[in-house]
Design an enzyme around this catalytic site. Structure first.
Site, PDB file in Angstrom:
ATOM      1  N   HIS A   1       0.832  -1.203   0.000  1.00  0.00           N
ATOM      2  CA  HIS A   1       0.000   0.000   0.000  1.00  0.00           C
ATOM      3  C   HIS A   1       0.863   1.247   0.000  1.00  0.00           C
ATOM      4  CE1 HIS A   1       0.648  -1.142   4.233  1.00  0.00           C
ATOM      5  NE2 HIS A   1       0.507   0.139   4.552  1.00  0.00           N
TER       6      HIS A   1
ATOM      7  N   HIS B   1       1.038   5.185   1.290  1.00  0.00           N
ATOM      8  CA  HIS B   1       0.549   6.226   2.192  1.00  0.00           C
ATOM      9  C   HIS B   1       0.647   7.564   1.457  1.00  0.00           C
ATOM     10  CE1 HIS B   1       0.800   3.945   6.083  1.00  0.00           C
ATOM     11  NE2 HIS B   1       1.623   3.214   5.343  1.00  0.00           N
TER      12      HIS B   1
END
Length: 144
Positions: free
Chosen positions: A100, A102
């Site tokens: 992922h 940020h």
């Protein structure tokens, strides 16, 4: 494989404050944000780390990061800049093993509040912050 919380969010079996979605990527607010507007972008297809992330997924992930960053700047969040961050592996502080990105909004002179945010990690109005970003991103939600 153990239950992946990000896969559950993608499947809509776990709650999240979704701010961005296209056919490959889902973006939602971090439940423990460093700063209000801190968004996590995840590929919908599970990839535990960068070694499992297809290059096309990575490209789409960063394209979505550009859109969310632009929304953080143009919206009431009024970011002066952003940090894009990928923690890859336990040694790099990855805690959810679903790759992922940020997207953390930054403001001039926010070093102390950012440091405090790293310790406290909270946003008292996740629904309101999500609405701000969704409104700014509405024109970019469809695949390009």
């Amino acid at each position: 494989m153990n239950e992946c919380i990000f896969c559950a969010i993608v499947a809509r079996t776990s709650p999240a404050h979704v701010v961005y979605e296209d056919s490959e990527i889902l973006g939602f607010l971090d439940i423990r944000p460093v700063r209000p507007g801190h968004t996590l972008l995840v590929p919908k297809r599970h990839a535990a780390d960068l070694s499992e992330l297809e290059p096309e997924q990575g490209a789409r992930l960063f394209r979505a990061g550009q859109l969310v960053a632009a929304a953080q700047r143009a919206s009431a969040i009024a970011a002066d800049g952003v940090n894009l961050l990928v923690n890859d592996g336990r040694a790099a502080f990855q805690t959810v093993f679903h790759s992922h990105l940020h997207v953390v909004p930054r403001h001039y002179g926010d070093k102390l509040t950012l440091a405090k945010g790293l310790l406290t990690r909270r946003d008292n109005d996740l629904p309101g912050t999500a609405a701000i970003l969704r409104t700014e991103l509405k024109d970019h939600a469809a695949d390009e």
